[in-house]
Design a protein around this motif. Structure first.
Motif, PDB file in Angstrom:
ATOM      1  N   SER A 280      28.990 -45.590 -90.389  1.00  0.00           N
ATOM      2  CA  SER A 280      28.096 -45.793 -89.258  1.00  0.00           C
ATOM      3  C   SER A 280      26.642 -45.491 -89.622  1.00  0.00           C
ATOM      4  O   SER A 280      26.350 -44.463 -90.233  1.00  0.00           O
ATOM      5  N   TYR A 311      29.434 -40.336 -84.290  1.00  0.00           N
ATOM      6  CA  TYR A 311      29.865 -41.707 -84.547  1.00  0.00           C
ATOM      7  C   TYR A 311      30.509 -41.886 -85.923  1.00  0.00           C
ATOM      8  O   TYR A 311      31.523 -42.581 -86.055  1.00  0.00           O
ATOM      9  N   SER A 340      30.428 -47.187 -82.870  1.00  0.00           N
ATOM     10  CA  SER A 340      29.161 -46.936 -83.549  1.00  0.00           C
ATOM     11  C   SER A 340      27.947 -47.510 -82.835  1.00  0.00           C
ATOM     12  O   SER A 340      26.809 -47.138 -83.148  1.00  0.00           O
TER      13      SER A 340
END
Length: 401
Positions: A280, A311, A340
């Motif tokens: 991410s 994330y 994400s």
């Protein structure tokens, strides 16, 4: 949290081993929490008793957060990412028209032309550098920065400085004086942009925001205007810059996955989605605050606690993505989507633009330079000094293998 950043995945795995929600210590000894597990994060991001407005940040309201705290801007900047309810809907409505799927598709020819031009520049840089060029500097950065600044009506002469200031603002190892100076200069630069657009309005988002403010004085205040510009520029280029960088790095170190795309068994869109999940571009995003004591996955998050959205950890949560969650696989089933780009009311408004820019960039890059590869071992690439952004600071590549 390590303010010097680095690769987050080993630390994420350790934290996930403790649970989907965990206590963390933020820079300056500020106590916080992080939500790491996919299911827990999805619940938390959309929970009605979770706010973004810093009036709910207990330590800040009690005077416990000093000026110059490296994460203070994330809490106090006035804009969509720190607004709730009607305020959030009002601010989002003013900006969202620039990022609709239709508007993004209208931008595609411009992104394709810009990609071609930047690839020419990348080739020249490699020729001057004995076949090696920094892909991040010459390609992954100027593409999204140019697009977002064109949308906002920001002159090209500001691009480099705005990126440098953005980098400082998202850094977590920055000192108090430097943090204050970076924010002050960013406000000054964007104040100048707003003043210029007021005097010379054009067909751009900044002019539209100013017009909305002038038509109805309570729609967008001056601090909200600057805050919105700041957030749009930072989010509009830093995340896509990291996304393109991380995707190229992943493909260069997983040649079998690149072969799948070239053979037609996977698409560039598949590469983008798997990169978003696997690495991410944003690791831990500040902040959300429970408006009451909240239990998520069996763990209580006390009212007013600053919470990081994890994330990069959620993207490799084995409970959501299977025992091979740490494997880069562009053919991975997408039944469980990554988070994400966010979830709920604050889902990333620029998602269509980021996806389009990245797919165009990757397709153009590897069509032009099919043998492109890293010029140094991946382990030697310097990492971002931030636990917010997740990428490397440079990406030296050999364009012809």
């Amino acid at each position: 949290m390590d303010p010097s950043g680095g690769c987050p995945h080993a630390a994420n795995a350790r934290l996930l081993g403790r649970g989907a929600v965990t206590e963390v210590l933020l820079p300056g000894g500020v106590e916080g929490m992080a939500v790491l597990g996919h299911a827990a994060l999805k619940e938390f991001l959309a929970h009605p008793d979770v706010a973004k407005d810093a009036q709910h940040f207990a330590a800040l309201q009690a005077g416990g957060i000093p000026d110059g705290w490296p994460l203070k801007t994330f809490a106090t900047v006035q804009g969509m990412t720190t607004a709730d309810g009607a305020d959030h809907r009002r601010l989002r409505a003013l900006v969202s028209k620039a990022f609709t799927t239709r508007r993004v598709e209208e931008l595609r020819p411009r992104v394709e032309a810009l990609t071609t031009s930047l690839l020419d520049g990348l080739d020249r840089a490699a020729t001057a550098g004995d076949g090696v060029a920094d892909l991040r500097t010459h390609f992954a950065l100027p593409l999204p920065m140019s697009v977002i600044c064109e949308l906002l009506g920001v002159d090209a002469g500001h691009h480099d400085r705005l990126h440098q200031l953005s980098n400082r603002i998202v850094a977590t190892d920055i000192g108090p004086e430097e943090a204050v100076a970076a924010n002050r200069e960013m406000v000054e630069v964007l104040g100048g942009v707003a003043a210029d657009r007021t005097e010379n309005p054009g067909d751009d988002l900044t002019s539209a925001l100013i017009a909305a403010r002038e038509e109805d004085g309570d729609r967008l205040g001056p601090h909200e205007l600057i805050g919105t510009l700041m957030l749009t520029i930072i989010a509009g280029h830093e995340t896509t810059l990291n996304l393109i960088t991380n995707a190229v790095r992943a493909l260069c170190t997983h040649r079998d996955q690149l072969a799948l795309v070239r053979s037609g068994r996977a698409s560039w869109a598949d590469v983008v989605e798997e990169t978003l999940r696997w690495d991410s571009p944003v690791s831990y995003f500040p902040f959300r605050y429970p408006t009451r004591d909240l239990t998520i996955d069996g763990t209580v998050i006390p009212k007013g606690t600053p919470v990081l959205a994890g994330y990069s950890a959620a993207g490799r949560d084995e409970k959501a993505h299977g025992p091979d969650a740490d494997r880069f696989d562009v053919t991975r089933a997408t039944g469980t989507r990554h988070l994400s780009l966010g979830h709920g009311a604050h889902f990333c408004m620029g998602a269509p633009l980021a996806r389009m820019e990245s797919t165009v960039a990757l397709a153009g890059l590897f069509a032009r330079f099919p043998h492109l590869d890293l010029a140094v071992p991946e382990a030697e690439l310097p990492r971002h000094a931030s636990f917010v952004g997740n990428s490397v600071r440079t990406l030296p590549v050999r364009l012809h293998g």
